[in-house]
Design an enzyme around this catalytic site. Structure first.
Site, PDB file in Angstrom:
ATOM      1  N   ALA A   8      -8.197  51.617  -0.555  1.00 36.24           N
ATOM      2  CA  ALA A   8      -7.310  51.192  -1.661  1.00 36.24           C
ATOM      3  C   ALA A   8      -6.393  52.344  -2.049  1.00 36.24           C
ATOM      4  O   ALA A   8      -6.044  52.530  -3.219  1.00 36.24           O
ATOM      5  CB  ALA A   8      -8.151  50.767  -2.858  1.00 36.24           C
ATOM      6  N   GLY A   9      -6.000  53.114  -1.045  1.00 33.91           N
ATOM      7  CA  GLY A   9      -5.064  54.212  -1.294  1.00 33.91           C
ATOM      8  C   GLY A   9      -3.635  53.712  -1.253  1.00 33.91           C
ATOM      9  O   GLY A   9      -3.369  52.524  -1.436  1.00 33.91           O
ATOM     10  N   VAL A  11      -1.401  53.176   1.148  1.00 34.42           N
ATOM     11  CA  VAL A  11      -1.041  52.127   2.110  1.00 34.42           C
ATOM     12  C   VAL A  11      -1.849  50.859   1.868  1.00 34.42           C
ATOM     13  O   VAL A  11      -1.304  49.758   1.816  1.00 34.42           O
ATOM     14  CB  VAL A  11      -1.238  52.632   3.548  1.00 34.42           C
ATOM     15  N   ARG A  82      -1.897  62.590   6.663  1.00 33.87           N
ATOM     16  CA  ARG A  82      -1.549  63.984   6.987  1.00 33.87           C
ATOM     17  C   ARG A  82      -0.751  64.626   5.849  1.00 33.87           C
ATOM     18  O   ARG A  82      -0.127  63.950   5.053  1.00 33.87           O
ATOM     19  CB  ARG A  82      -0.768  64.072   8.303  1.00 33.87           C
ATOM     20  N   ARG A  88      -0.264  63.504  13.330  1.00 33.92           N
ATOM     21  CA  ARG A  88      -1.219  62.425  13.067  1.00 33.92           C
ATOM     22  C   ARG A  88      -2.526  62.699  13.839  1.00 33.92           C
ATOM     23  O   ARG A  88      -3.610  62.395  13.365  1.00 33.92           O
ATOM     24  CB  ARG A  88      -0.643  61.082  13.506  1.00 33.92           C
ATOM     25  N   SER A 119      -5.225  53.262  10.149  1.00 39.34           N
ATOM     26  CA  SER A 119      -5.583  54.684  10.001  1.00 39.34           C
ATOM     27  C   SER A 119      -5.157  55.479  11.234  1.00 39.34           C
ATOM     28  O   SER A 119      -5.231  54.976  12.360  1.00 39.34           O
ATOM     29  CB  SER A 119      -7.092  54.815   9.790  1.00 39.34           C
ATOM     30  N   ASN A 120      -4.756  56.716  10.990  1.00 41.62           N
ATOM     31  CA  ASN A 120      -4.287  57.573  12.082  1.00 41.62           C
ATOM     32  C   ASN A 120      -5.353  58.521  12.611  1.00 41.62           C
ATOM     33  O   ASN A 120      -6.288  58.836  11.876  1.00 41.62           O
ATOM     34  CB  ASN A 120      -3.092  58.417  11.584  1.00 41.62           C
ATOM     35  N   HIS A 175       2.057  55.740  18.619  1.00 35.98           N
ATOM     36  CA  HIS A 175       2.593  55.922  17.251  1.00 35.98           C
ATOM     37  C   HIS A 175       2.469  57.406  16.917  1.00 35.98           C
ATOM     38  O   HIS A 175       1.696  57.819  16.057  1.00 35.98           O
ATOM     39  CB  HIS A 175       1.799  55.066  16.267  1.00 35.98           C
TER      40      HIS A 175
END
Ligand SMILES: NC(=O)c1ccc[n+]([C@@H]2O[C@H](COP(=O)([O-])OP(=O)(O)OC[C@H]3O[C@@H](n4cnc5c(N)ncnc54)[C@H](O)[C@@H]3O)[C@@H](O)[C@H]2O)c1
Ligand SMILES: O=C(O)C[C@H](O)C(=O)O
Length: 312
Positions: A8-9, A11, A82, A88, A119-120, A175
């Protein structure tokens, strides 16, 4: 229809807000590991209902996967973003174990789930999710190309004055700041080749600026971007839940396509109720074929970190 967003950050909450206000599900579950964060942001989103006129029910929970049971779609945004100057790929040490446990928890309550991985490092986190869950390859999709392609259109529109909605332009490959491939030769402005309206140096700048689009915003903001990522996630979720059969570029498992095997990488796909409905074969010239192969090697070396550290 229930959709779960993990994380729930910046993004995850933005994605949950987009999904809720567009009524893409009857119920949205927003889950975070940090006490109260998901509950608070879910309530905040719910309190826009009277103003925006939606009926979707959104609930925030702290690490309670029982509430996610029966989800048709889940979006994984959990993990750290990051900081300026980082790649990333440097996030793998922290995010791999988070994504692995989250993916397995989701599957244990929702056996028919389609998972969108955000998520990266996203391509490797997508590969990890596929391996950790054993889900069929059509039900694990990495979100990156949809965002990168939107940034690509933004960059083209800045130089041409075109409405971004009039542009067709896609980014394939990884990505990553050095692995993504904006396909300028294929880009059109309402069927007119974009290359007719951009000089060679402008084309190079559009490509370069697209590739570092994420890093540019991280440098300005101090953390990852969230508005365009949240919108890209919602667009892909909509194509699944409404079976729109839309074309996106996304990180999916390649089993011989584009001369690649056992890797998840950004290619053009059709997204519908089954997740990946079809992988489209794009005729690449020798230059772009070479770039795609280099991109695949870079992502494969990140995937090897997972096996070397016994995460998969
Ligand atoms: N694929 C893409 O195009 C794209 C775009 C933007 C961001 N990202 C990535 O998405 C991730 C999230 O970015 P952000 O800006 O939202 O970060 P953020 O720090 O704002 O939010 C991450 C959230 O994950 C939560 N979290 C951590 N571990 C968890 C766990 N085990 N279970 C549930 N929740 C957990 C944290 O508490 C936090 O609230 C980062 O890895 C970022 O690099 C990817
Ligand atoms: O660039 C980042 O760190 C986040 C994300 O991958 C993005 O492209 O915005």
């Amino acid at each position: 229809m229930k959709i779960t967003v993990i994380g729930a950050g910046a993004v995850g909450a933005t994605a949950a807000d987009n999904i809720t206000r567009r009524e893409l599900a009857e119920e949205v579950i927003l889950l975070d590991i940090k006490e109260g964060v998901a509950e608070g942001k879910a309530q905040d989103i719910a309190q826009t209902a009277a103003l925006l006129g939606f009926d979707t029910k959104i609930t925030g929970v702290t690490n309670d996967y029982e509430k996610t049971a029966g989800s048709s779609v889940a979006v994984i945004t959990s993990g750290i973003p990051r900081k300026p100057g980082m790649t990333r790929e440097e996030l793998i040490g922290t995010n791999a174990n988070i994504v692995k446990s989250v993916a397995k928890n989701l599957l244990s309550y929702s056996p028919d789930i389609i998972i969108l991985v955000v998520s990266n490092p996203m391509d490797t986190m997508t590969y990890l999710t596929l391996k950790a869950t054993g889900l069929p390859k059509n039900r694990v999709i990495g979100m990156g190309g949809a965002l990168d392609s939107s940034r690509f259109k933004y960059q083209i529109s800045q130089h041409t004055g075109a409405s971004p909605a009039d542009l067709n332009a896609i980014v394939i490959g990884g990505h990553g700041d050095t692995t993504m491939i904006p396909l300028i030769k294929h880009a059109t402005w309402n069927s007119l080749p974009v290359s007719q309206f951009l000089s060679a140096s402008q084309q190079e700048k559009v490509i370069a600026d697209t590739m570092v689009g994420g890093a540019t915003l991280t440098k300005l903001i101090g953390t990852s971007a969230w508005y365009a990522p949240g919108a890209a996630i919602a667009a892909m979720v909509e194509s699944i839940v409404r079976n729109q059969q839309k074309l996106f570029t996304a990180s999916v498992y390649l089993d011989g396509e584009y001369e690649q095997n056992d890797i998840t990488l950004g290619v053009p796909i059709i997204i519908g109720k089954n997740g990946v409905e079809k992988i489209l074969t794009l005729k690449l010239d020798e230059e772009d074929k070479a770039k795609f192969s280099q991109s695949a090697e870079a992502v494969r070396s990140m995937n090897n970190v997972l096996t070397e550290s016994n995460i998969i």
